[in-house]
Write an enzyme that holds these catalytic residues in place. Structure first.
Site, PDB file in Angstrom:
ATOM      1  N   LEU A  94       0.834  -1.207   0.000  1.00 13.62           N
ATOM      2  CA  LEU A  94       0.000   0.000   0.000  1.00 13.62           C
ATOM      3  C   LEU A  94       0.867   1.255   0.000  1.00 13.62           C
ATOM      4  O   LEU A  94       2.067   1.185   0.286  1.00 13.62           O
ATOM      5  CB  LEU A  94      -0.893  -0.016   1.249  1.00 13.62           C
ATOM      6  CG  LEU A  94      -1.775  -1.255   1.419  1.00 13.62           C
ATOM      7  CD1 LEU A  94      -2.578  -1.159   2.701  1.00 13.62           C
ATOM      8  CD2 LEU A  94      -2.701  -1.439   0.225  1.00 13.62           C
ATOM      9  N   PRO A  95       0.237   2.419  -0.291  1.00 18.53           N
ATOM     10  CA  PRO A  95       1.051   3.633  -0.409  1.00 18.53           C
ATOM     11  C   PRO A  95       1.816   4.016   0.870  1.00 18.53           C
ATOM     12  O   PRO A  95       3.015   4.264   0.822  1.00 18.53           O
ATOM     13  CB  PRO A  95       0.028   4.713  -0.778  1.00 18.53           C
ATOM     14  CG  PRO A  95      -1.097   3.956  -1.422  1.00 18.53           C
ATOM     15  CD  PRO A  95      -1.149   2.629  -0.728  1.00 18.53           C
TER      16      PRO A  95
ATOM     17  N   THR B  39       6.436   0.741   1.766  1.00 18.78           N
ATOM     18  CA  THR B  39       7.483   1.537   2.423  1.00 18.78           C
ATOM     19  C   THR B  39       6.789   2.472   3.388  1.00 18.78           C
ATOM     20  O   THR B  39       6.021   3.348   2.969  1.00 18.78           O
ATOM     21  CB  THR B  39       8.276   2.369   1.391  1.00 18.78           C
ATOM     22  OG1 THR B  39       8.767   1.493   0.379  1.00 18.78           O
ATOM     23  CG2 THR B  39       9.432   3.077   2.060  1.00 18.78           C
TER      24      THR B  39
ATOM     25  N   LYS C 210      15.705   0.212   3.940  1.00 16.29           N
ATOM     26  CA  LYS C 210      15.053   0.623   2.692  1.00 16.29           C
ATOM     27  C   LYS C 210      15.145   2.148   2.498  1.00 16.29           C
ATOM     28  O   LYS C 210      15.388   2.641   1.395  1.00 16.29           O
ATOM     29  CB  LYS C 210      13.590   0.152   2.730  1.00 16.29           C
ATOM     30  CG  LYS C 210      12.643   0.841   1.789  1.00 16.29           C
ATOM     31  CD  LYS C 210      12.822   0.414   0.354  1.00 16.29           C
ATOM     32  CE  LYS C 210      11.975   1.277  -0.565  1.00 16.29           C
ATOM     33  NZ  LYS C 210      12.205   1.041  -1.962  1.00 16.29           N
TER      34      LYS C 210
ATOM     35  N   LYS D 286       7.453  11.039  -0.394  1.00 19.69           N
ATOM     36  CA  LYS D 286       7.082  10.375   0.866  1.00 19.69           C
ATOM     37  C   LYS D 286       8.316   9.717   1.484  1.00 19.69           C
ATOM     38  O   LYS D 286       8.598   9.866   2.672  1.00 19.69           O
ATOM     39  CB  LYS D 286       6.004   9.312   0.587  1.00 19.69           C
ATOM     40  CG  LYS D 286       5.600   8.532   1.821  1.00 19.69           C
ATOM     41  CD  LYS D 286       4.951   7.198   1.494  1.00 19.69           C
ATOM     42  CE  LYS D 286       5.946   6.199   0.960  1.00 19.69           C
ATOM     43  NZ  LYS D 286       5.440   4.840   0.808  1.00 19.69           N
TER      44      LYS D 286
END
Ligand code: NAD
Length: 295
Positions: free
Chosen positions: A65-66, A96, A171, A246
């Site tokens: 998901l976003p 992420t 990440k 983001k």
């Protein structure tokens, strides 16, 4: 045999779910966008019309998901997964998100008798389609081992970075570097073009020189240097500027938490923010190349 419920069939998730189906896993899918569910049903997944339906037989949940808020509401919202799934499910979140959010989600799931790993990915839409993603996992060793079979169906390199949350930290370090490399590569290519050089020739030279990096090898930001990359398709598809912003926001808060010094990351964050605010948020992040063009 495990039953997987897969949530989030966007640029990345659709291909990842397809690879699970291809590997023979019984995979039920759900997305807010019905056409994406249909796309996966055509590829052999079980479609579902609600979260409750998707998890009715599931013992493994995979989400792509976003951002944090989407994961939290999918898992813990009123109609969310935890109110509909059997005990001791394995939750694998590949989105992420903020490392601290992953830690909180992991604790809440553990209290409810479930298992959780954060497993963000690197490799982009091409890696998702080819099943060659890199998974960077945070979680208990046993949970990591339970997840490996599923991750292997979607990726090539599977790393255990540490406890829950560690996958997200690794990440975000990677993506901050990626933003810096993409901006730096664009800067160098445009300077060459400004001086009359062919960007394809420039790219070939830098690929065999010390400026070589992932963006030059696989994701050249200059249109028509490389086939089948977003820059040669009007910067459509790929990894949106909004999502890179983001991630850079996550990188800045991760840096602030431990007083890490990140001047290049901050500069990249400002550049991508200006670029996104100028109406480019939905374009692929390699469109930062356009920020360097001039008459
Ligand atoms: P995307 O916006 O293309 O897809 C997200 C999907 O989630 C959409 O289809 C949306 O409808 C769905 N969704 C949102 N809320 C939902 C809910 N409650 N239930 C079910 N579905 C829901 O995004 P993406 O590019 O696939 O990226 C997903 C994640 O992967 C992000 O966290 C991103 O940062 C990360 N990521 C993306 C890339 C890339 O190259 N695109 C690379 C690595 C990591």
């Amino acid at each position: 045999m495990s039953n997987i419920a897969f949530f989030g069939l966007g640029n990345m998730g659709a291909s990842m779910a397809k690879n699970l189906v291809k590997a023979g896993f019984n995979t039920t899918v759900f997305d807010l966008v019905e056409s994406q569910v249909q796309l996966l049903a055509d590829a052999g997944a079980n479609p579902s019309k609600s979260v409750a339906e998707a998890v009715s037989n599931a013992d493994v949940v995979i989400s792509m998901l976003p951002a944090d808020k989407h994961v939290e509401s999918l898992y813990f919202g009123e109609e969310g997964i935890v109110n509909n799934i059997s005990a001791n499910a394995l939750f694998i979140d590949c989105s992420t998100i903020e490392s601290s959010a992953a830690i909180t989600i992991g604790k809440r799931l553990k209290q409810l008798g479930h298992r959780f790993i954060d497993a963000p990915v690197s490799g982009g839409v091409a890696g998702a389609a080819a099943g060659t993603l890199t998974f960077i996992v945070g979680g208990d060793k046993l949970d990591f081992e339970s997840a490996e079979g599923f991750l292997n169906a979607m990726g090539k390199n599977i790393f255990h970075a540490g406890d829950v949350g560690a996958g997200q930290v690794a990440k975000i370090c990677n993506n901050m570097l990626l933003a810096i490399l993409m901006a730096g590569t664009s800067e160098a290519l445009q300077m060459g073009i400004d001086n009359g050089l062919d960007p394809k020739v420039m790219s070939d030279i830098m690929l065999q020189s010390s400026g070589r990096n992932w963006t030059l090898e696989l994701y050249n930001p200059c249109p028509d240097v490389m086939e089948n990359v977003p820059s040669s398709k009007g910067y459509q598809g790929g990894f949106m500027v909004d999502l890179m912003n983001k991630d850079l926001g996550l990188a800045m808060s991760t840096a602030a938490n431990k007083q890490s010094v990140v001047p290049l990351g901050q500069l990249a964050k400002s550049m991508f923010q200006i670029h996104g605010n100028a109406g480019n948020g939905k374009l692929d992040f390699s469109s930062i190349f356009n920020a360097y063009k001039h008459d």
